[in-house]
Scaffold this active site. Structure first.
Site, mmCIF file in Angstrom:
data_model
loop_
_atom_site.group_PDB
_atom_site.id
_atom_site.type_symbol
_atom_site.label_atom_id
_atom_site.label_comp_id
_atom_site.label_asym_id
_atom_site.label_seq_id
_atom_site.Cartn_x
_atom_site.Cartn_y
_atom_site.Cartn_z
ATOM 1 N N GLU A 1 31.025 8.412 11.372
ATOM 2 C CA GLU A 1 30.321 9.702 11.406
ATOM 3 C C GLU A 1 30.299 10.131 12.871
ATOM 4 O O GLU A 1 29.399 9.773 13.622
ATOM 5 C CB GLU A 1 28.892 9.540 10.871
ATOM 6 C CG GLU A 1 28.822 9.065 9.430
ATOM 7 C CD GLU A 1 29.132 10.159 8.411
ATOM 8 O OE1 GLU A 1 29.262 11.334 8.807
ATOM 9 O OE2 GLU A 1 29.242 9.830 7.215
ATOM 10 N N CYS B 1 24.802 16.517 15.394
ATOM 11 C CA CYS B 1 26.247 16.500 15.149
ATOM 12 C C CYS B 1 26.656 17.794 14.456
ATOM 13 O O CYS B 1 27.782 18.254 14.593
ATOM 14 C CB CYS B 1 26.628 15.292 14.315
ATOM 15 S SG CYS B 1 25.638 15.134 12.832
#
Ligand code: NAD
Length: 528
Positions: free
Chosen positions: A283, A317
């Site tokens: 991720e 993110c």
């Protein structure tokens, strides 16, 4: 557009009076002046590694110290996790789910304190800190339901009187290496699912946020003890990327490493794990865009962009980093965004009404300033913000920037983990989608439009190439029910909801022959 920083509202520098409430909160969470950073079912008395001081970006002061785990102790801790796995995998999945249900409830009871600690240790505003703990609670609830739903399949066999099935079994200890910006939620996403799957977890948190990790582990520890769970089902190893992180990556007792962090570190971890043919769940960084079509509800779009670009001070993110606007509504959209930026209150993230706290550390501030310098050199225009704020409780406060730029500039292509929003112009929906996809990352994307054809194009195979694609909703703030993750240099991993659990288990295909013959598949005859 005219460059301006006027109107940025700040809280007064001297008004920080949160030390006393934080003392109570730390006490309630069991955080001592010096804490062990090693837990393998027991808190290690001597974790063996160097000391680490966690300081708050809010005021720059030390919060508490942690003794980190040495490489040697980390090896032993992984061994403990492996031993625990051999017992934990035999617990029926719904019984494991019951333990996770209780962990979720324990987090419910501590949501306020944990949310405040997240806010104090990494700098996001308190509602976002509490929202992060809510994610841990939500994923625990999800995992409880899941613990009764690890459905396999029954497939038709081509051979008579044969039954072919597929089942899912526990995998082993899962290494969970997490980033600073979601110091509790990312662990929750991984650990709650791993636990119901019958796996154990070795958690290496970011060295920026060790106290949140210790507080979360303390809460889970109480539940594990009350339920007589095998010691080492959840382990914590606070320590450096090299000392602990790469140890986890190298260790073949850990079949799956779930890594959340920058693309650069993720690449290294991925290479290390691949060398031993282990699995990774990556991720990594994003470079997320909101497209505003000529047929968008501008009011909704602008409000969404504000949360997407400025929330968590641009350190998600999924932060909106690029705003791609149709040329016919470009001036109006950019004018509204800049005006909205002028109303953002920046200051102590624990104070009500503040929308943006500090950046996490000096490096982050320097990176933001360097990025803006590169933009200026390339010919970009800073329309507002982009300054270090003086007279604040620490030197980590900045004003969020809106910048006119060009998509192909290297700095726009890169993820700068700070509140910089690049505005870009497009002549059509097709061009906007092409611009949005023309980066190496592929995490989150969003289109604002009231036109059905545009929306469907965006969500089609010719549309967004990201793991997340939303229409009339922003790039950040994902729900736990969906699988979360991104394509290309974001790493391809999926965690949290949907069927992401499958990565935490091993799949087994079985054939049972209940006939009296031994027929071979494909009609092969061998020796008769
Ligand atoms: P980082 O890459 O600096 O650190 C992440 C983790 O990796 C930390 O725990 C760190 O100690 C560890 N690490 C460092 N070197 C290592 C090594 N050699 N071996 C193993 N582990 C090592 O990232 P960060 O600054 O903490 O977080 C910000 C980054 O994380 C951004 O790029 C952001 O986009 C990304 N992120 C991605 C997601 C996602 O779900 N896609 C979520 C949150 C953050």
């Amino acid at each position: 557009m005219k460059a301006t920083t006027a109107g940025i509202r700040r809280t007064a520098g001297g008004s920080l009076k949160t030390d006393d409430p934080m003392k109570d909160i730390l006490q309630a969470l069991g955080i001592a002046p010096v804490n062990s950073g090693g837990y393998d079912g027991e808190w290690m008395k001597d974790p063996g590694g160097p000391g680490l001081e966690s300081s708050s970006p809010v005021d720059g002061n030390a919060i508490a110290a942690v003794t980190t785990v040495s490489g040697e102790r980390c090896d032993a801790l992984i061994g403990q996790s492996r031993d625990a796995f051999l017992k934990w995998r035999d617990w029926p999945a719904p019984k494991r789910g019951e333990v996770v249900r209780q962990i979720g409830n324990a987090f419910r009871q501590h949501k306020r304190e944990l949310g405040a600690l997240v806010s104090w240790e990494m700098g996001k505003i308190r509602p976002e800190g509490e929202g992060e703990i809510q994610e841990v609670i939500d994923i625990a609830d999800f995992a409880v339901g899941l613990s009764r739903q690890f459905h396999g399949r029954v497939m038709p066999s081509e051979r008579p009187d044969h039954r072919m099935t597929e089942s899912w079994h526990p995998l082993g200890p899962v290494g969970v290496i997490t980033a600073f910006n979601f110091p509790a939620a990312v662990w929750g996403w991984n650990a709650m699912i791993a636990l119901v799957c019958g796996d154990t977890v070795v958690w290496k948190p970011s060295s920026q946020t060790p106290l949140t990790a210790i507080a979360c582990t303390r809460i889970a520890d109480r539940v594990l003890r009350e339920n007589g769970c095998p010691a080492g089902v959840l382990c914590l190893a606070v320590g450096g990327g090299e000392a602990v992180g790469s140890r986890i990556a190298c260790d073949s007792r850990i079949p799956l490493v779930s890594f959340t962090g920058s693309t650069a570190q993720g690449r290294r971890v991925s290479e290390t794990v691949a060398k031993r043919l282990g699995r990774t769940l990556l991720e990594l960084g994003g470079n997320n865009a909101v497209i505003v079509s000529e047929r968008a509800d501008l009011e909704m779009a602008v409000r969404t962009v504000l949360f997407g670009a400025v929330g968590t001070a641009g350190q998600r993110c999924t932060t909106t980093r690029r705003l791609i606007v149709h040329k016919s509504v470009y001036d109006e959209t950019v004018r509204r965004v800049v005006r909205a930026y002028g109303k953002i209150r920046i200051g102590n993230p624990l104070e009500a009404g503040v929308l943006m706290g500090p950046l996490v550390n000096r490096g982050a501030v320097e990176e933001m300033m360097a990025a803006l310098e590169q933009v200026r050199t390339a010919g970009g225009r800073v329309l507002c913000g982009g300054e270090r704020l003086r007279d604040m409780p620490s030197d980590l406060y900045v004003s969020p920037a809106v910048v006119e730029a060009s998509n192909e500039w290297p700095i726009v292509q890169a993820e700068t983990f700070a509140p910089i929003l690049y505005v870009l112009k497009a002549g059509s929906i097709e061009e906007a989608i092409a611009i949005q996809n023309a980066v190496s990352q592929g995490l989150s994307s969003s289109l604002f439009t009231l036109d059905l054809r545009e929306a469907e194009l965006f969500l089609s195979g010719r549309g967004s190439d990201c793991g997340i694609a939303n229409v009339n909703a922003g790039t950040s703030g994902a729900e736990i029910g969906g699988a979360f993750g991104g394509e290309k240099e974001t790493g391809g991993g999926r965690e949290s909801g949907s069927d992401a659990w499958k990565q935490y288990m091993r799949r087994q295909t079985s054939v049972v022959n209940w006939s009296k013959d031994l027929p071979l598949a494909q009609g092969i005859r061998f020796g008769d």
